[in-house]
Design a protein around this motif. Structure first.
Motif, mmCIF file in Angstrom:
data_model
loop_
_atom_site.group_PDB
_atom_site.id
_atom_site.type_symbol
_atom_site.label_atom_id
_atom_site.label_comp_id
_atom_site.label_asym_id
_atom_site.label_seq_id
_atom_site.Cartn_x
_atom_site.Cartn_y
_atom_site.Cartn_z
ATOM 1 N N MET A 153 0.833 -1.203 0.000
ATOM 2 C CA MET A 153 0.000 0.000 0.000
ATOM 3 C C MET A 153 0.874 1.263 0.000
ATOM 4 S SD MET A 153 -3.135 -1.220 2.406
ATOM 5 C CE MET A 153 -4.183 0.196 2.089
ATOM 6 N N LEU A 154 1.999 1.236 0.703
ATOM 7 C CA LEU A 154 2.932 2.364 0.660
ATOM 8 C C LEU A 154 3.494 2.563 -0.744
ATOM 9 C CD1 LEU A 154 4.909 1.988 4.010
ATOM 10 C CD2 LEU A 154 3.355 3.844 3.370
ATOM 11 N N PHE A 155 3.795 1.452 -1.412
ATOM 12 C CA PHE A 155 4.263 1.548 -2.803
ATOM 13 C C PHE A 155 3.194 2.184 -3.691
ATOM 14 C CE2 PHE A 155 4.028 -0.377 -7.032
ATOM 15 C CZ PHE A 155 5.183 0.140 -7.585
ATOM 16 N N LEU A 156 1.937 1.737 -3.539
ATOM 17 C CA LEU A 156 0.861 2.320 -4.338
ATOM 18 C C LEU A 156 0.706 3.812 -4.057
ATOM 19 C CD1 LEU A 156 -1.899 -0.445 -4.092
ATOM 20 C CD2 LEU A 156 -0.432 0.062 -6.048
ATOM 21 N N TRP A 157 0.838 4.193 -2.809
ATOM 22 C CA TRP A 157 0.718 5.597 -2.434
ATOM 23 C C TRP A 157 1.838 6.417 -3.057
ATOM 24 C CZ3 TRP A 157 0.687 7.446 3.349
ATOM 25 C CH2 TRP A 157 0.169 8.730 3.417
ATOM 26 N N TRP A 158 3.064 5.870 -2.995
ATOM 27 C CA TRP A 158 4.211 6.564 -3.565
ATOM 28 C C TRP A 158 4.084 6.682 -5.087
ATOM 29 C CZ3 TRP A 158 8.004 3.933 -6.625
ATOM 30 C CH2 TRP A 158 9.066 4.745 -7.017
ATOM 31 N N LYS A 159 3.679 5.599 -5.742
ATOM 32 C CA LYS A 159 3.661 5.547 -7.201
ATOM 33 C C LYS A 159 2.437 6.230 -7.814
ATOM 34 C CE LYS A 159 5.506 3.825 -10.983
ATOM 35 N NZ LYS A 159 6.739 4.338 -11.506
ATOM 36 N N PHE A 160 1.265 6.066 -7.152
ATOM 37 C CA PHE A 160 0.025 6.539 -7.762
ATOM 38 C C PHE A 160 -0.721 7.592 -6.939
ATOM 39 C CE2 PHE A 160 0.719 2.159 -9.232
ATOM 40 C CZ PHE A 160 0.875 2.413 -10.583
ATOM 41 N N GLY A 161 -0.190 7.931 -5.760
ATOM 42 C CA GLY A 161 -0.811 8.975 -4.962
ATOM 43 C C GLY A 161 -1.919 8.522 -4.037
ATOM 44 N N SER A 162 -2.231 7.238 -4.028
ATOM 45 C CA SER A 162 -3.268 6.717 -3.139
ATOM 46 C C SER A 162 -2.949 5.265 -2.795
ATOM 47 C CB SER A 162 -4.641 6.786 -3.809
ATOM 48 O OG SER A 162 -5.603 6.074 -3.050
ATOM 49 N N PRO A 163 -3.049 4.911 -1.499
ATOM 50 C CA PRO A 163 -2.816 3.504 -1.158
ATOM 51 C C PRO A 163 -3.982 2.606 -1.579
ATOM 52 C CG PRO A 163 -3.376 4.754 0.802
ATOM 53 C CD PRO A 163 -3.251 5.740 -0.320
ATOM 54 N N PHE A 164 -5.080 3.211 -1.974
ATOM 55 C CA PHE A 164 -6.276 2.464 -2.354
ATOM 56 C C PHE A 164 -6.559 2.595 -3.853
ATOM 57 C CE2 PHE A 164 -6.827 4.081 1.983
ATOM 58 C CZ PHE A 164 -6.803 2.874 2.663
ATOM 59 N N VAL A 165 -5.509 2.789 -4.639
ATOM 60 C CA VAL A 165 -5.679 3.029 -6.063
ATOM 61 C C VAL A 165 -6.408 1.872 -6.758
ATOM 62 C CG1 VAL A 165 -3.440 2.120 -6.793
ATOM 63 C CG2 VAL A 165 -4.534 3.908 -8.113
#
Length: 173
Positions: A153-165
């Motif tokens: 989820m941290l990776f998603l937040w870093w890469k796409f701006g949301s941990p719930f992308v």
């Protein structure tokens, strides 16, 4: 490409994506093979070597077993789950640390890996004969299991701006 060594130079004649495909297929099939070996090892004490082998053959013979050997994460996930059970049932001193780390990899691989936390907690309590006084500090290592999903989820937040992308994409349709 960086995966050239994993695929032993095999690129299927496609310089751009062939190495990734070859590496993905190699990793999936090797992981599935070792998962079958672990399955036999885990089932042999209860079913005998022939029964355990038949169970592994049955799993490998299912039509859906295609997904274990294709370029998906099914084979790797099965290997990680079975490795958690094999480690938990070993006599090794650091087994619960390793269960936590391997479980973390499983929950990093897919969200269903989170289910290893209650299952491994049940395995721990079963080994302690369900006595609360038998619980030791080593059980805290099981807390590593959900951290794999947290890392993803941290990776998603870093890469796409949301941990719930992923959930956001499904809601937007």
């Amino acid at each position: 490409s960086g995966l050239h060594w994993v695929s032993f130079g095999w690129d299927w004649g496609n310089g751009q994506w062939g190495t990734y495909i070859a590496a993905g297929l190699l990793i999936s099939n090797v992981a599935f093979y070792f998962a079958l070996v672990l399955l036999i090892r885990l089932l042999a004490p209860r079913l005998g070597i022939l029964g355990a082998g038949l169970a592994a053959l049955g799993l490998a013979s299912l039509p859906t077993a295609f997904f274990f050997s294709a370029m998906y994460t099914e084979g790797l996930f099965l290997l990680l789950v079975l490795a958690c059970f094999a480690l938990a049932r070993s006599d090794w001193r650091w087994k619960w640390l390793c269960v936590g780390l391997v479980g973390m990899l499983a929950s990093l691989d897919r969200f269903a890996g989170l289910l290893l936390l209650p299952v491994m907690a049940g395995e721990y309590m079963s080994q302690k004969q369900w006595r609360w006084r038998g619980i030791r500090a080593e059980v805290a290592w099981l807390g590593l299991i959900p951290s794999g999903t947290g890392i993803y989820m941290l990776f998603l937040w870093w890469k796409f701006g949301s941990p719930f992308v992923l959930g956001d994409c499904m809601l937007k349709g």
